[in-house]
Every structure is written in structure tokens, then in C-alpha cells.
Enzyme design. Structure first.
Site, short mmCIF file in Angstrom:
data_model
loop_
_atom_site.label_atom_id
_atom_site.label_comp_id
_atom_site.label_asym_id
_atom_site.label_seq_id
_atom_site.Cartn_x
_atom_site.Cartn_y
_atom_site.Cartn_z
N HIS A 1 0.85 -1.21 0.00
CA HIS A 1 0.00 0.00 0.00
C HIS A 1 0.87 1.24 0.00
O HIS A 1 1.99 1.24 0.52
CB HIS A 1 -0.99 0.00 1.18
N ASP B 1 -0.04 4.40 1.20
CA ASP B 1 -0.25 5.37 2.27
C ASP B 1 0.55 4.99 3.51
O ASP B 1 0.99 3.85 3.67
CB ASP B 1 -1.73 5.50 2.61
N ASP C 1 6.31 1.18 6.81
CA ASP C 1 5.01 0.53 6.71
C ASP C 1 4.14 1.43 5.82
O ASP C 1 3.60 2.41 6.30
CB ASP C 1 4.40 0.37 8.11
N GLU D 1 -4.91 1.88 3.08
CA GLU D 1 -4.86 0.64 3.86
C GLU D 1 -4.89 0.93 5.35
O GLU D 1 -5.45 0.17 6.15
CB GLU D 1 -3.58 -0.15 3.51
N GLU D 2 -4.28 2.06 5.74
CA GLU D 2 -4.14 2.37 7.16
C GLU D 2 -5.42 2.92 7.79
O GLU D 2 -5.46 3.13 9.00
CB GLU D 2 -2.99 3.37 7.36
N ASP E 1 3.90 -6.60 3.45
CA ASP E 1 3.42 -5.63 4.45
C ASP E 1 3.47 -6.22 5.86
O ASP E 1 2.72 -5.81 6.72
CB ASP E 1 1.98 -5.20 4.08
N HIS F 1 3.53 2.91 13.41
CA HIS F 1 2.43 3.81 13.74
C HIS F 1 2.80 4.78 14.87
O HIS F 1 1.92 5.42 15.45
CB HIS F 1 1.15 3.05 14.11
#
Length: 465
Positions: free
Chosen positions: A70, A72, A109, A137-138, A161, A439
């Protein structure tokens, strides 16, 4: 930094702002890149990118492999950072074998997964190949959900991922969100209030780190409000649905001496949480609406009652998480700023657990002035008992590194579940290099791990028939 095609691409990707919902720039970059390389490129309405990469000479009749990641990234930063995720590039910092960013999330990520896929297309001898790069995706995975199933026509799919080298992920959790819209009652107020800032917790990924002692700052702040027995002006905590909240602020009608008493009690209660809880207050003059005492109590009680953390494991060994929730966000509701939006992210290994969750959240919300919705569903990725592809992935790893990969059922949400629903015939695996602190502003990518995983990916692609 390490000179390789993977890291060259990662550096280029890191120059382009690409927070969830802000993917136009990176999507357009991928269109231009793919066309320059001679690939057939599709950019769909959601801004997903699909690249059809021609097979290497002599491998035209091999089975098709899909490389997927992904575009994003989660945008988190330290309070003292002035980074603007809408326009500033990520500032990369290398510290020996570690790569991190300057007071922000790194975006490994899944920037490193995307970079690896682009490099593999150029550096390997491969059969027909498709590169799929999704948006959002996030957040809600709407990129994967809106992807036309025709792009998933193939035999194998490698989702790049995952965040642990040597781990072969074969199943992932599904998810949904509790959204509560709380409507307080107000009265007028003029006088002195306290603005209280809460920080110091480590935070983390609400899927893979939910079982760790990360704490939850929303619970801490609600606890503080409950103990204060004072009237609340404002409450704000959490920024991302899939991140454990680590900092926030509230404004409250409270005397400084009482603040100090409650601060000591709260600090003692949460002293075992990772990090070091910091609570700071400053006085403000305020004139306007304030929540009455009953609404303040109801608000704090609801937040304290909503579940957060692990609910169940798959077995007594507690090796694999089965279900959990993360009280992720409390903020003013954008559609009506006199109301508050509360988000609690639910994860489950099987759909049958979701109904129990929804009943629990609905029951807890009864008696409070809160409108309940369940939103942003995505499916779990079911474990496939037999998989020739999985055997090949494991064999190539053992051939290179002398040991087998460990199989994992991740509690994180992966797009693999969405793809599996669209094409149940796909044989899917997920792998990736070691990333810690995902994150959070402590996100770190390990360079040697990235090199080893990329070498493994090359072997997989080159050995497919």
C-alpha cells in the site's frame, strides 16, 4: 544509506507526502514511473495503481505472481515537531543498522514493501507479474475494497506488508469500528479553567501490540475527569484508528491544588505502563459553554466502560490473539462540534466473534446520550490448510538461511482478506523485514533485515514456475 535499488526507491517514495487520504502525489508518481519502465499501468478511480510487468524472456508461460503493498502511511509525530505531513518529505536518519525519521513516523510501513516490489520487477528473472499498490490501507482499506477483481487474476500473491523477518504470515484479523456520537448538555460559564496535557506513553500498533503494556491515554484522561468531579470544557485524544492513543489534552474547570492531588494519584496508578506518564497544566481564562456535571460524569463513565485491549486468544497458550478492541479516538465531531466522536477499533479472527462485540458495545452505550454506528468493516483472511506456494516460500528461506520460517496468524489487519474474498483461488502469503514502533514516531526499519528479506523475495520470484 545502503546503496541498493530498494533503498533508492524508498528514498524517492519518502520525498512524497502520502498520508492516508493524501495519495494523489504518490499515485501519480507511480503512473509515471511504470510508464517509463514500459509497464502497462492502470490508475483506478480510488487512485490504486496496477502495473502489468511483462515476463522475462523464456518465462512467458510461467504462472502469474502478484506483488502487493500500500502507498499510504500513518502520520504521527512528536509534539515538538513542526513537520507538515501534507507537504514535507520524510527526513530519514540512519543510525548504524537502523533507519528512522526525525520525530515522525518513518513510513517503512509500507514504503519498504512498495520499494521492494518495484525493485523486484527490475532485478529478477520472472514470469508474468502484477504489482498492485493500494490507497488507504491504514484507515478503511477502501482501496483494496474498490479494486476491480480482474486485477487479481493470478496464481500467487505476495503481500509485502509484514513487520517481522523470518515470519510467514498466513492469516490475518478482520475489523470493524464502533463509532459513538455523544451529545453533551451544556451551560454557560465564565472564569478560569485548566488546560491539561497528557503525554509520555509509547503508543503502538493496535493490532500487533495491543497485548503489550502500552496503556491507553483515553482511559487515563477519562479516569482523571472522573476523579475530578469537575465540569469539562473539552476532551481530545488519539489521532489514528489503528494506533494506541499516547497523548491528548482536556480543558476542565478545576483548582490547581486539586489538580496536583489527582495528578499524583493517576501517576501512581499508571506507573507500570511503558514510557513515563507526563501531565502538565496551565491556567486559561474562558467564557463560553461548558458541559454540566451530569454530562461530564456520563462522558467519563462511558469512556471508562468501553472495552480496550485483548478480549480473547485462540488457545490457552496465548500465542495467537483471537479478538481485541482499541479505544482509539475521542474528538469533537466534525459534523456538529457540540458533539463528540468516539472510535473503538474491533479486531477478530473469525466473523462469528463480531456479533458478540457489537452486542457488547451496544449494551454498554445504553443509558447514555450516544448514537451508535458500526463502520469500516473489512474481512479476515482465512488460513489455507494446504498451500504449495507456502511450501516454496518456506523452502527458499531455509535454503538461504538454514532454518524454517515460523508461521503466524497476525492480529493486524491485512488487505489479504479483501483479496481472498475477491479471488478465493489465490494462494497468498505475507512477509516483510523487521520494523519496530510502527504507527509511532519511533518507527524503525532494520537495514540488514531489509536486505535479507529482499534476497528471499528474489529467490521466491525466480523459482516460481
Amino acid at each position: 544509506m545502503e546503496k541498493s535499488l530498494v533503498f533508492d526507491y524508498f528514498k524517492k517514495i519518502s520525498q512524497i507526502p502520502r498520508g492516508s487520504g493524501n495519495e494523489k502525489g504518490i499515485s501519480d508518481y507511480l503512473v509515471k514511473l511504470g510508464e517509463e519502465k514500459g509497464y502497462k499501468v492502470v490508475q483506478d478511480k480510488a487512485l490504486n495503481i496496477v502495473m502489468d510487468v511483462p515476463a522475462s524472456k523464456g518465462k512467458e508461460n510461467n504462472k502469474r505472481v502478484i506483488l502487493q503493498g500500500h502507498m499510504d502511511m500513518v502520520c504521527e509525530k512528536l509534539q515538538e515537531s513542526d513537520h507538515d505531513f501534507l507537504k514535507d518529505p520524510i527526513e530519514l536518519i540512519q543510525d548504524g543498522d537502523k533507519l528512522h525519521a526525525n520525530k515522525t513516523t518513518l513510513g517503512a510501513d509500507d514504503g519498504v514493501g512498495l520499494a521492494s516490489a518495484l525493485a523486484l520487477a527490475e532485478e529478477t528473472s520472472h514470469g508474468p507479474m502484477t504489482i498492485i499498490v493500494t490507497v488507504s490501507e491504514e484507515t478503511d482499506m477502501h482501496g483494496a475494497k474498490e479494486l476491480d477483481p480482474k486485477h487479481l487474476e493470478g496464481d500467487y500473491l505476495i503481500n509485502i506488508d509484514s513487520e517481522d523477518e523470518g515470519v510467514l504470515t498466513v492469516s490475518s484479523a478482520g475489523g470493524k469500528q464502533y463509532q459513538g456520537i455523544f451529545a453533551p448538555e451544556y451551560e454557560n460559564f465564565e472564569g478560569t479553567i485548566l488546560k491539561i496535557d497528557f503525554g509520555g506513553f509509547e503508543g503502538g500498533h493496535s493490532g500487533v501490540e495491543i497485548a503489550k503494556n502500552k496503556g491507553n491515554m483515553i482511559k487515563v484522561m477519562a479516569d482523571f475527569v472522573k476523579l475530578s468531579k469537575a465540569r469539562l470544557v473539552d476532551f481530545n485524544c488519539g489521532t489514528k484508528d489503528n494506533a494506541i492513543p499516547r497523548e491528548g489534552f482536556l480543558k476542565i474547570e478545576l483548582k490547581e491544588d486539586i489538580f496536583e492531588e489527582i495528578k499524583k494519584e493517576i501517576e501512581e496508578k499508571y506507573k507500570e505502563v511503558e514510557g513515563k506518564l507526563e501531565i502538565k497544566a496551565e491556567k486559561e481564562d474562558y467564557k463560553g459553554k461548558i458541559k454540566n456535571k451530569k454530562s461530564t460524569e456520563d462522558f467519563a463513565d462511558l469512556l471508562l466502560a468501553l472495552p480496550t485491549g485483548v478480549k480473547s486468544y485462540t488457545d490457552e497458550s496465548k500465542k495467537f490473539l483471537e479478538s481485541s478492541s482499541n479505544l482509539a479516538i475521542v474528538r469533537r465531531f466534525t459534523e456538529d462540534e457540540e458533539k463528540y466522536e468516539i472510535k473503538d477499533s474491533i479486531r477478530f479472527a473469525k466473523s462469528s466473534l463480531l456479533e458478540d462485540f457489537e452486542k457488547t458495545f451496544t449494551e454498554i452505550s445504553k443509558g447514555y446520550p450516544v448514537e451508535v454506528n458500526f463502520i469500516n468493516y473489512y474481512p479476515e483472511w482465512e488460513y489455507k490448510k494446504e498451500s504449495d506456494f507456502r511450501e516454496l516460500v518456506n523452502k527458499t528461506y531455509k535454503d538461504q538461511y538454514g532454518k524454517e520460517m515460523s508461521l503466524e496468524i497476525t492480529h493486524g489487519g491485512l488487505e489479504c482478506g479483501v483479496f481472498y474474498k475477491k479471488n478465493p483461488n489465490l494462494d497468498i502469503v505475507s512477509i516483510g523485514p523487521t520494523i519496530t514502533g510502527a504507527h509511532t514516531p519511533k518507527e524503525t526499519l532494520y537495514i540488514e533485515s531489509t536486505k535479507r528479506v529482499y534476497k528471499h523475495l528474489k529467490a521466491i520470484v525466480e523459482n516460481l514456475k
